[in-house]
Structures are given as C-alpha cells and as structure tokens.
Motif scaffolding. Structure first.
Motif, PDB file in Angstrom:
ATOM      1  N   ILE A 119      16.736  35.898 101.680  1.00 37.42           N
ATOM      2  CA  ILE A 119      16.710  36.063 100.221  1.00 37.42           C
ATOM      3  C   ILE A 119      16.098  37.407  99.867  1.00 37.42           C
ATOM      4  O   ILE A 119      15.394  38.016 100.667  1.00 37.42           O
ATOM      5  N   ASN A 120      16.359  37.846  98.658  1.00 35.93           N
ATOM      6  CA  ASN A 120      15.837  39.111  98.184  1.00 35.93           C
ATOM      7  C   ASN A 120      14.547  38.860  97.406  1.00 35.93           C
ATOM      8  O   ASN A 120      14.552  38.161  96.405  1.00 35.93           O
ATOM      9  N   LYS A 121      13.457  39.457  97.875  1.00 35.31           N
ATOM     10  CA  LYS A 121      12.176  39.325  97.183  1.00 35.31           C
ATOM     11  C   LYS A 121      11.707  40.695  96.676  1.00 35.31           C
ATOM     12  O   LYS A 121      10.525  41.011  96.701  1.00 35.31           O
ATOM     13  N   ASP A 122      12.688  41.496  96.221  1.00 34.56           N
ATOM     14  CA  ASP A 122      12.350  42.817  95.694  1.00 34.56           C
ATOM     15  C   ASP A 122      11.392  42.741  94.509  1.00 34.56           C
ATOM     16  O   ASP A 122      10.591  43.651  94.303  1.00 34.56           O
ATOM     17  N   HIS A 123      11.475  41.668  93.718  1.00 40.01           N
ATOM     18  CA  HIS A 123      10.600  41.543  92.550  1.00 40.01           C
ATOM     19  C   HIS A 123       9.124  41.498  92.955  1.00 40.01           C
ATOM     20  O   HIS A 123       8.241  41.746  92.147  1.00 40.01           O
ATOM     21  N   LEU A 124       8.859  41.234  94.248  1.00 37.52           N
ATOM     22  CA  LEU A 124       7.488  41.252  94.764  1.00 37.52           C
ATOM     23  C   LEU A 124       7.235  42.463  95.663  1.00 37.52           C
ATOM     24  O   LEU A 124       6.152  42.601  96.228  1.00 37.52           O
ATOM     25  N   GLY A 125       8.260  43.296  95.836  1.00 36.72           N
ATOM     26  CA  GLY A 125       8.128  44.453  96.708  1.00 36.72           C
ATOM     27  C   GLY A 125       8.288  44.126  98.182  1.00 36.72           C
ATOM     28  O   GLY A 125       7.937  44.920  99.042  1.00 36.72           O
ATOM     29  N   PHE A 126       8.813  42.944  98.487  1.00 35.28           N
ATOM     30  CA  PHE A 126       8.964  42.508  99.882  1.00 35.28           C
ATOM     31  C   PHE A 126      10.292  42.907 100.499  1.00 35.28           C
ATOM     32  O   PHE A 126      10.434  42.914 101.708  1.00 35.28           O
ATOM     33  N   GLY A 127      11.325  43.103  99.674  1.00 34.35           N
ATOM     34  CA  GLY A 127      12.657  43.322 100.221  1.00 34.35           C
ATOM     35  C   GLY A 127      13.256  42.000 100.669  1.00 34.35           C
ATOM     36  O   GLY A 127      12.980  40.947 100.097  1.00 34.35           O
ATOM     37  N   LEU A 128      14.058  42.041 101.718  1.00 38.26           N
ATOM     38  CA  LEU A 128      14.705  40.832 102.223  1.00 38.26           C
ATOM     39  C   LEU A 128      13.734  40.043 103.094  1.00 38.26           C
ATOM     40  O   LEU A 128      13.132  40.595 104.014  1.00 38.26           O
ATOM     41  N   ARG A 129      13.616  38.763 102.809  1.00 37.62           N
ATOM     42  CA  ARG A 129      12.711  37.871 103.527  1.00 37.62           C
ATOM     43  C   ARG A 129      13.367  36.511 103.694  1.00 37.62           C
ATOM     44  O   ARG A 129      14.440  36.249 103.182  1.00 37.62           O
ATOM     45  N   SER A 130      12.668  35.622 104.358  1.00 38.50           N
ATOM     46  CA  SER A 130      13.187  34.276 104.569  1.00 38.50           C
ATOM     47  C   SER A 130      12.738  33.348 103.449  1.00 38.50           C
ATOM     48  O   SER A 130      11.615  33.448 102.955  1.00 38.50           O
ATOM     49  N   TRP A 131      13.653  32.443 103.082  1.00 36.26           N
ATOM     50  CA  TRP A 131      13.261  31.322 102.245  1.00 36.26           C
ATOM     51  C   TRP A 131      12.448  30.388 103.133  1.00 36.26           C
ATOM     52  O   TRP A 131      12.616  30.366 104.357  1.00 36.26           O
ATOM     53  N   ARG A 132      11.567  29.612 102.575  1.00 30.70           N
ATOM     54  CA  ARG A 132      10.705  28.718 103.344  1.00 30.70           C
ATOM     55  C   ARG A 132      11.493  27.460 103.753  1.00 30.70           C
ATOM     56  O   ARG A 132      11.998  26.738 102.912  1.00 30.70           O
ATOM     57  N   TYR A 133      11.592  27.239 105.078  1.00 29.94           N
ATOM     58  CA  TYR A 133      12.265  26.060 105.610  1.00 29.94           C
ATOM     59  C   TYR A 133      11.637  25.672 106.944  1.00 29.94           C
ATOM     60  O   TYR A 133      10.888  26.447 107.542  1.00 29.94           O
ATOM     61  N   ALA A 134      11.944  24.470 107.384  1.00 24.89           N
ATOM     62  CA  ALA A 134      11.519  23.997 108.707  1.00 24.89           C
ATOM     63  C   ALA A 134      12.660  23.162 109.263  1.00 24.89           C
ATOM     64  O   ALA A 134      13.462  22.604 108.502  1.00 24.89           O
ATOM     65  N   MET A 135      12.718  23.089 110.579  1.00 22.89           N
ATOM     66  CA  MET A 135      13.774  22.287 111.201  1.00 22.89           C
ATOM     67  C   MET A 135      13.322  21.805 112.566  1.00 22.89           C
ATOM     68  O   MET A 135      12.450  22.381 113.203  1.00 22.89           O
ATOM     69  N   VAL A 136      13.938  20.711 112.981  1.00 18.22           N
ATOM     70  CA  VAL A 136      13.800  20.236 114.354  1.00 18.22           C
ATOM     71  C   VAL A 136      15.104  20.623 115.033  1.00 18.22           C
ATOM     72  O   VAL A 136      16.189  20.382 114.485  1.00 18.22           O
ATOM     73  N   VAL A 137      14.981  21.243 116.193  1.00 15.47           N
ATOM     74  CA  VAL A 137      16.139  21.726 116.935  1.00 15.47           C
ATOM     75  C   VAL A 137      16.112  21.085 118.314  1.00 15.47           C
ATOM     76  O   VAL A 137      15.101  21.157 119.018  1.00 15.47           O
ATOM     77  N   GLU A 138      17.203  20.435 118.675  1.00 16.16           N
ATOM     78  CA  GLU A 138      17.331  19.843 120.011  1.00 16.16           C
ATOM     79  C   GLU A 138      18.484  20.519 120.725  1.00 16.16           C
ATOM     80  O   GLU A 138      19.621  20.467 120.258  1.00 16.16           O
ATOM     81  N   ASP A 139      18.154  21.164 121.830  1.00 13.37           N
ATOM     82  CA  ASP A 139      19.145  21.873 122.638  1.00 13.37           C
ATOM     83  C   ASP A 139      20.042  22.747 121.757  1.00 13.37           C
ATOM     84  O   ASP A 139      21.266  22.701 121.838  1.00 13.37           O
ATOM     85  N   ASN A 140      19.406  23.515 120.875  1.00 11.08           N
ATOM     86  CA  ASN A 140      20.062  24.494 120.000  1.00 11.08           C
ATOM     87  C   ASN A 140      20.834  23.903 118.824  1.00 11.08           C
ATOM     88  O   ASN A 140      21.563  24.615 118.136  1.00 11.08           O
ATOM     89  N   HIS A 141      20.690  22.599 118.550  1.00  9.67           N
ATOM     90  CA  HIS A 141      21.337  21.974 117.395  1.00  9.67           C
ATOM     91  C   HIS A 141      20.282  21.436 116.437  1.00  9.67           C
ATOM     92  O   HIS A 141      19.317  20.794 116.859  1.00  9.67           O
ATOM     93  N   VAL A 142      20.470  21.684 115.158  1.00 11.84           N
ATOM     94  CA  VAL A 142      19.544  21.223 114.125  1.00 11.84           C
ATOM     95  C   VAL A 142      19.701  19.716 113.960  1.00 11.84           C
ATOM     96  O   VAL A 142      20.782  19.225 113.650  1.00 11.84           O
ATOM     97  N   THR A 143      18.598  18.986 114.173  1.00 11.68           N
ATOM     98  CA  THR A 143      18.632  17.530 114.024  1.00 11.68           C
ATOM     99  C   THR A 143      17.848  17.040 112.804  1.00 11.68           C
ATOM    100  O   THR A 143      17.965  15.882 112.426  1.00 11.68           O
ATOM    101  N   ALA A 144      17.051  17.915 112.228  1.00 12.95           N
ATOM    102  CA  ALA A 144      16.342  17.581 110.981  1.00 12.95           C
ATOM    103  C   ALA A 144      16.126  18.880 110.211  1.00 12.95           C
ATOM    104  O   ALA A 144      15.849  19.925 110.807  1.00 12.95           O
ATOM    105  N   TRP A 145      16.230  18.799 108.905  1.00 14.93           N
ATOM    106  CA  TRP A 145      16.153  19.988 108.055  1.00 14.93           C
ATOM    107  C   TRP A 145      15.220  19.728 106.878  1.00 14.93           C
ATOM    108  O   TRP A 145      15.331  18.696 106.216  1.00 14.93           O
ATOM    109  N   PHE A 146      14.341  20.680 106.611  1.00 14.51           N
ATOM    110  CA  PHE A 146      13.381  20.609 105.508  1.00 14.51           C
ATOM    111  C   PHE A 146      13.440  21.951 104.790  1.00 14.51           C
ATOM    112  O   PHE A 146      13.298  22.990 105.422  1.00 14.51           O
TER     113      PHE A 146
END
Length: 178
Positions: A119-146
C-alpha cells in the motif's frame, strides 16, 4: 488468500560471519521463501515498518513473547516481514532484543506486492509499505489468514491493529481452525 501459494521470491539478508574482520562482520545471504517454508508450518506476520510505534511497542514484542506457545501449537517458526532493508531490520531486531522471531527484510517489496498487500503510505512519508496482516503457512500454502480492516472514508488508512494480534492467530491454531 486461503490455499494460495506464497510468492517464491528471494529476500536479501545479512548474517554475521566470524571469518570476516572489521567493524561490520556480516555478509549477504539470500533467503528463498519457498526453500525456507518448505515442509514447515510457519506463522508470518507483516507490518508497516520497523521502528514504528504499534509494530515496535505491541505487535512484534507480543509475537516474541508468545513464541513458545506457537511452537507448542505445532508451528515450526514465526517470521516478521516488512518492507524495510536488511540493515534496518537487523538494527530493529537488536533494539527489540528479539531472540526467537525471525525478521525478513522485503526491501524492494517483491513479496508484499505479490501477496497483494503493498500500500501507499506517502501521506505519512513512508512510501510503499505493507498492510498489516498475519497468516499460517503450511508447506508454502496459506492455511489461515488474518487482516486488519481497510481504508477509512478519507482514503487514508488508520493502521488498525487487533485482527493480526498474535493472540488471535494462536487462538485459531489452538482451536484447530488451522
């Protein structure tokens, strides 16, 4: 995002190398995500940036504090990924006193972009950054998403924190919902 395969990208990290002399005994080391996550159950959480208030005061320290609980719930590793370079991530981990959570620098945002979370966080002077998320990954596949709720009606994100708290991820693991 469920059952999506995580992006197969290479992240540039720095690791201590005692064979090197001088004040900066570190060498570059590539981490290929698919190799790092292969055959493992991992928790990955992403946040807007190192040294920012919520990330430094709450989210990352809480994942560190609950690391052994994640291990008891069958998780092999806990990773934090941020759109910061290896130097920043190293100093942030040192500043936080992290011993268990592994920091992954996504300096160019390649992983985050392919996850659809850049996402673009230029309004804070950050530039491009990540949106806040979490996930459980099993053998490279997402099994839970937050994921935190979206952008407010002014078009700017409020950087909410709650849905991606480690307690929520751990609760899902312990309840067998993952």
């Amino acid at each position: 995002m469920l059952d999506k395969q995580v992006p197969d990208v290479t992240l540039k990290t720095r690791v201590r190398d005692e064979s090197l002399d001088g004040p900066n005994p570190f060498r570059w080391q590539d981490i290929r995500i698919h190799e790092a996550f292969a055959g493992k159950k991992v928790v990955v959480f992403s946040l807007p940036g190192a040294f920012t208030p919520t990330c430094s005061n709450e989210q990352c320290p809480a994942f560190e504090r609950l690391y052994e609980d994640f291990r008891a719930a069958g998780v092999d590793e806990v990773y934090c990924i941020a759109v910061n370079d290896a130097f920043v991530m190293y100093q942030w981990g040192k500043n936080l006193g992290l011993k268990k959570v592994k920091l992954l620098p996504d300096g160019s945002g390649h992983f985050t972009r392919r996850m659809g979370m850049l996402i673009n966080k230029d309004h804070l002077g950050f530039g491009l950054r990540s949106w806040r998320y979490a996930m459980v990954v099993e053998d490279n596949h997402v099994t839970a998403w937050f994921e935190e709720p979206g952008i407010n009606d002014t078009g700017e994100d409020e950087d909410p924190y709650g849905e991606t708290a480690p307690e929520k991820v751990l609760e899902a693991l312990q309840a067998g919902r993952v």
